[in-house]
Scaffold this motif. Structure first.
Motif, mmCIF file in Angstrom:
data_model
loop_
_atom_site.group_PDB
_atom_site.id
_atom_site.type_symbol
_atom_site.label_atom_id
_atom_site.label_comp_id
_atom_site.label_asym_id
_atom_site.label_seq_id
_atom_site.Cartn_x
_atom_site.Cartn_y
_atom_site.Cartn_z
ATOM 1 N N GLN A 169 54.488 5.656 50.225
ATOM 2 C CA GLN A 169 53.252 5.051 49.673
ATOM 3 C C GLN A 169 52.312 4.693 50.714
ATOM 4 O O GLN A 169 52.691 4.804 51.906
ATOM 5 C CB GLN A 169 53.614 3.928 48.682
ATOM 6 C CG GLN A 169 54.185 3.831 47.565
ATOM 7 C CD GLN A 169 54.263 2.307 46.650
ATOM 8 O OE1 GLN A 169 54.155 1.459 47.401
ATOM 9 N NE2 GLN A 169 54.805 2.304 45.583
ATOM 10 N N GLY A 179 54.203 5.701 41.944
ATOM 11 C CA GLY A 179 53.270 6.960 41.954
ATOM 12 C C GLY A 179 53.954 8.013 41.457
ATOM 13 O O GLY A 179 55.128 8.308 41.422
ATOM 14 N N SER A 182 55.450 1.704 54.155
ATOM 15 C CA SER A 182 55.933 2.745 53.745
ATOM 16 C C SER A 182 57.388 2.867 53.672
ATOM 17 O O SER A 182 57.942 2.450 54.919
ATOM 18 C CB SER A 182 55.096 3.917 53.985
ATOM 19 O OG SER A 182 55.683 5.028 53.379
#
Length: 670
Positions: A154, A20, A205
């Motif tokens: 994330q 990302g 995450s």
């Protein structure tokens, strides 16, 4: 085959998770890597040196500044325009090429299919990888485990595939296994591997500041658990995001500088820490002074080096003075200046804590000084608004001493003094109405344009020559107007005491006066008009309906009263009597009970029906007002304490009704 060629061929199996965009460099909605994963070129004879074959689409979502490319066939490379170009004339290549692109923000592989190649003895990737190796070691070397990476923080959904492990010995009977911290060891379950395909996934995450790199082991086994390939090392790197704020190492920094020090004198150094990756811009810090208190004699007394955190003086040595000067606006209150002291005693004791007092210069007690317990500074405040027109400068003598008395043998005095000059700054003050509120009395219904009151507003800025203009600010009923220069208030509509805008006979309006200063200032004043009553409302009778039994022995029908919106003497006593129609007094009678009520009586029985009884009511005003009204009298049949009344229309007990009936009879017999 050369070792370098074998290494390049390993990119054939390299897959990486989409990273990302970073907070400081990513593009919203951008997926790092090859934007197109599969390409095709056509073989029409040897590929010529320097002739572009195709254009690849690669974006690391950070500007592609440090992207490098490798091609599985070293005879080719990707140039600066992202074109696949032969390094020399190439007569033959494999049916598939793999292009590996990587940067600090992305790592991805694209496939190029070469169509139209002439037939040639097949060489599989397995054969290529086995060149120069003994067959006894081929199995362990055929397990390809590329490094993988995943961005921290994330969001769902999980799990997410971040890469793939390739087995050249793989058969349907082989099973991928993943072991180590993050898999089958604490923290358990972060990473998993698909036992059939070799896809590696992250299950939740991650936090780079907790663990920035994971090292796992990958192997393949048969169904009985015997190791077929590996173990091989899998390195998973957690990519940093800017998710940590800088933190100062100390909660409070204290520095000192001698008065009169030259410009550029270093006072102290601020030091902060950022937990993000120190090799990225996420941890690069820049310092800035947010606020200086007090902001006198200059709002920018100091400068801080943005990179090193050094605080230095930037004002003239003449301004770096312990004598304090403050400027306050008239009419305001609050802290005017902070006084600092230097005390080398223990801050946790009364020998360090300071007590400030105003010795002289404040006869009106407009100031007070208190000690800030956090830094021992004296906070001089204005507690009573100062008036510029009265005094423009206040000179205060301040004394400071400790809570605990000084030891007897000290070589210096027990207290210290400082002079503070407080300059009062002029502001344009709004006009003031006097009196406020202004109360007047007026008769309601006076003619439009009649004088009501004269407003009086004065400007407190006596040292300035300014004019004042008046205007209506709030006039709920819209009854008033004001002369903008003279301030005289007149009626623009009739005043009505009975209006819903009038409460307790009082009507309230608000006016505004504005001067022509720079900038203009305004003030408001209230006008209350007490309205005297005028006989402008006719009275009426209540109730409007009465009931009586057909066979009642008591011929009293009802007691009715008068009601008037006006006040005495324009209301009661009321005179209630029968209407002026002839013949009513043969059936009905009205007698006075008191000043507000009268009794209605029947002189003989009537049949069941509804009758409209006309009445005339008159108030006591000068001149009096009268009102013709009617009371509906229902004559009902009464049985067992129940009244059965007619729902038909009423009979009007008037001469007109009797005459109409007689006329019909005469016409019938004619």
């Amino acid at each position: 085959m050369e070792i370098g060629a074998r290494i390049l061929l390993a990119f054939l199996f390299h897959q990486i998770a989409h990273v990302g965009g970073q907070e400081d460099g990513g593009y919203e909605g951008c997926v790092p890597g090859f934007q197109v994963k599969n390409y095709q070129v056509v073989y029409n004879g040897p590929f010529r040196k320097g002739q572009p074959l195709m254009h690849v689409e690669f974006d690391d979502c950070a500007g592609n500044e440090d992207v490098t490319f490798d091609v599985s066939d070293p005879s080719f490379h990707v140039d600066g325009d992202l074109n696949l170009v032969p390094r020399s004339d190439v007569a033959y290549t494999g049916p598939v090429l793999y292009v590996h692109g990587s940067s600090t923000h992305a790592d991805d592989v694209a496939q190029v299919d070469v169509a139209g190649l002439p037939l040639r003895s097949a060489r599989t990737l397995r054969h290529i990888l086995s060149v120069g190796q003994k067959s006894s070691h081929r199995a362990k070397r055929s397990l390809l485990v590329p490094p993988m990476s995943v961005t921290e923080n994330q969001r769902r959904p999980f799990p997410r595939v971040i890469g793939k492990v390739i087995s050249m010995e793989m058969s349907r009977m082989h099973i991928f296994q993943l072991a180590g911290p993050g898999a089958d060891q604490e923290p358990m379950g972060l990473f998993t591997i698909n036992t059939e395909t070799g896809d590696v996934s992250v299950s939740r995450s991650l936090d780079r500041e907790d663990i920035d790199t994971y090292q796992l082991e990958v192997s393949t086994t048969d169904f009985t658990g015997n190791t077929i390939e590996g173990p091989a090392i899998l390195v998973i790197t957690v990519i940093d995001q800017n998710d940590n704020r800088p933190i100062f190492k100390e909660t409070r920094y204290t520095g000192e500088v001698l008065e009169g020090s030259p410009t550029g004198t270093t006072v102290m150094t601020m030091t902060a820490f950022d937990a993000d990756d120190p090799l990225t811009d996420n941890a690069a810090l820049r310092y800035n002074i947010v606020k200086q208190s007090p902001d006198k004699p200059s709002p920018n007394m100091f400068y801080i080096d943005a990179e090193r955190g050094d605080i230095v003086t930037v004002i003239s040595p003449m301004l770096l003075d312990r004598e304090f000067e403050a400027h306050v606006f008239e009419g305001s209150t609050g802290v005017a200046v902070n006084l600092t002291v230097d005390d080398r005693d223990d801050p946790a004791t009364g020998a360090w804590r300071a007590i400030y007092s105003i010795i002289s210069g404040d006869p009106t007690r407009s100031f007070e000084i208190q000690t800030n317990p956090d830094n021992n500074e004296g906070m001089l405040s204005v507690v009573k608004p100062l008036d510029y027109e009265a005094t423009t400068l206040h000179t205060l003598l301040i004394r400071v001493e400790n809570e605990d008395p000084l030891v007897p043998d000290a070589i210096y005095g027990p207290s210290s003094t400082a002079t503070v000059h407080v300059t009062v700054e002029d502001i344009n003050e709004g006009p003031i109405f006097f009196p406020d509120p202004l109360m007047v009395t007026s008769m309601e219904n006076i003619p439009v344009g009649s004088f009501v009151a004269s407003l009086n507003a004065t400007d407190p800025d006596t040292l300035e020559i300014q004019s004042i203009r008046y205007a209506v600010l709030r006039d709920p009923a819209g009854w008033l107007s004001v002369n903008p220069v003279r301030g005289t208030v007149n009626t623009s509509a009739p005043l009505d005491r009975e209006s819903p805008y009038v409460h307790d006979n009082k009507y309230t309006a608000v006016f505004i006066a504005t001067d022509n200063g720079t900038p203009p200032a305004s003030g408001t004043g209230t006008l209350i008009i007490y309205l005297e009553d005028y006989n402008d409302n006719a009275p009426y009778v209540v109730p409007s309906v009465a009931r009586v039994c057909e066979d009642a022995h008591d011929m009293n029908v009802a007691i009715v009263g008068g009601w008037d919106k006006d006040l005495p003497p324009n209301a009661a006593p009321f005179k209630i009597e029968l209407g002026k129609q002839p013949g009513l007094d043969k059936t009905w009678k009205v007698t006075t009970v008191n000043s507000t009520h009268s009794q209605i009586m029947l002189l003989h029985s009537l049949k069941k029906a509804n009758y409209q009884l006309p009445l005339l009511i008159t108030d006591s005003g000068v001149p009096p007002l009268s009102n013709n009204t009617e009371v509906k009298v229902q004559v009902c049949i009464c049985k067992k304490n129940k009244m059965h009344c007619s729902s038909a229309r009423s009979h009007r007990s008037s001469l007109l009704v009797l005459l109409a009936t007689l006329l019909l009879v005469l016409l019938y017999f004619t």
